[in-house]
Design a protein around this motif. Structure first.
Motif, PDB file in Angstrom:
ATOM      1  N   LYS A   1       0.827  -1.206   0.000  1.00 38.71           N
ATOM      2  CA  LYS A   1       0.000   0.000   0.000  1.00 38.71           C
ATOM      3  C   LYS A   1       0.863   1.258   0.000  1.00 38.71           C
ATOM      4  O   LYS A   1       0.555   2.235  -0.692  1.00 38.71           O
ATOM      5  N   ALA A   2       1.932   1.239   0.803  1.00 41.96           N
ATOM      6  CA  ALA A   2       2.817   2.401   0.855  1.00 41.96           C
ATOM      7  C   ALA A   2       3.454   2.646  -0.506  1.00 41.96           C
ATOM      8  O   ALA A   2       3.559   3.792  -0.969  1.00 41.96           O
ATOM      9  N   ALA A   3       3.871   1.561  -1.163  1.00 43.21           N
ATOM     10  CA  ALA A   3       4.479   1.701  -2.485  1.00 43.21           C
ATOM     11  C   ALA A   3       3.462   2.216  -3.495  1.00 43.21           C
ATOM     12  O   ALA A   3       3.781   3.053  -4.350  1.00 43.21           O
ATOM     13  N   GLU A   4       2.210   1.737  -3.390  1.00 44.47           N
ATOM     14  CA  GLU A   4       1.162   2.181  -4.309  1.00 44.47           C
ATOM     15  C   GLU A   4       0.839   3.656  -4.097  1.00 44.47           C
ATOM     16  O   GLU A   4       0.670   4.418  -5.065  1.00 44.47           O
ATOM     17  N   GLU A   5       0.764   4.074  -2.836  1.00 47.06           N
ATOM     18  CA  GLU A   5       0.498   5.486  -2.550  1.00 47.06           C
ATOM     19  C   GLU A   5       1.641   6.370  -3.039  1.00 47.06           C
ATOM     20  O   GLU A   5       1.407   7.462  -3.575  1.00 47.06           O
TER      21      GLU A   5
END
Length: 297
Positions: A213-217
């Motif tokens: 999720k952090a990478a996607e954000e």
């Protein structure tokens, strides 16, 4: 009880003597002393081989004599041993017959005891997931193990299983899964290990999802920043283009000679892709040709 004694004649110790032992030893030692200090040159290679052959021949003769005499010495015992084996073998058929009956008696006793154990198991009141196969000790079928002892062991095992289920039900997470493993194996250590394993998997999965999720954000934020930068760049280009295409307010049409009639003009609308420098050059061209132009909005 009938007894039978097998009579064996007294053993007569045989003697094997080397009549000239001292003489033979002295002869061999003399040869050994001679050859062990011998040194041969490369030219004496043939002599060295001959000496080696003589010593090997002497050694082989001694060894062959030992083997021959040993065979002769043991011949009476070998005959005795064969006869003793024959006598012992005569009992095998009868022993097998008796042994098969003894085994049959023992198997019958074990079958009867197994039935008694099964009846006792059904009366103890074990948890419904416990089977006799999971708890039975092979020693229970031994004649020396009493049914009272078996009953005590069954009850102890039942209480132990109950405590195990209670312990697993109080685990902070994955207690259900651990209990299912325990029901299958009745091994509380294995059940707790399974709960720990599943907990570690869940933790690793959550951490992986958080990283995803952090990478996607971060990717979306970077994409949005690129989009805004591109829009800003295009807006600046449009503004610069519009400025380049707008004629200056003080621009005056070039004077036309009176002797020449003014050519008829037409309005032409078109759209081109230009750089800022191209737009400036186009504006200069229009002005030099006295062409009126304006930006289309």
């Amino acid at each position: 009880m009938e007894t039978f004694e097998l009579r064996i004649s007294p053993i007569k110790t045989g003697e094997i003597n080397i009549e000239n032992y001292d003489e033979a030893k002295a002869y061999i030692m003399d040869k050994v002393e001679t050859y062990k200090n011998a040194y041969y040159s490369e030219d004496q290679k043939g002599l060295a081989k001959d000496d080696r052959a003589r010593l090997n021949k002497l050694k082989k003769a001694i060894s062959d004599m030992r083997i021959t005499k040993k065979k002769e010495y043991l011949e009476p015992f070998n005959d005795f041993e064969e006869k003793m084996k024959e006598l012992a073998g005569l009992t095998d058929e009868a022993l097998e017959q008796i042994d098969s009956q003894v085994k049959a008696f023992d198997e019958k006793r074990k079958a009867e005891k197994q039935k008694a154990i099964e009846e006792l198991f059904s009366q103890i009141g074990f948890q419904n997931f416990v089977t006799l196969e999971k708890i039975q000790d092979p020693k229970w079928l031994n004649a020396s193990t009493s049914m009272k002892s078996i009953e005590d062991q069954m009850k102890s095992k039942m209480y132990e299983i109950g405590n195990g289920v209670l312990t697993l039900s109080q685990l902070p997470e994955f207690g259900f899964e651990a209990t299912e493993v325990f029901k299958e194996t009745l091994d509380i250590n294995k059940a707790i290990s399974e709960a720990k394993r599943m907990s570690e998997i869940a933790k690793a999965k959550a951490e992986a999802e958080a990283r995803r999720k952090a990478a996607e954000e971060a990717r979306k934020a970077a994409e949005e920043a690129r989009r805004k930068a591109e829009e800003e760049r295009k807006a600046q280009e449009r503004a610069a283009m519009a400025q380049a295409m707008t004629p200056p307010e003080d621009a005056q049409p070039a004077p036309v000679e009176e002797s020449q009639p003014e050519p008829q003009k037409m309005v032409v609308k078109f759209e081109v892709e230009l750089t800022t420098d191209d737009a400036a050059a186009l504006r200069e061209f229009f002005q030099s040709r006295n062409i009126t132009f304006r930006a289309i909005k």
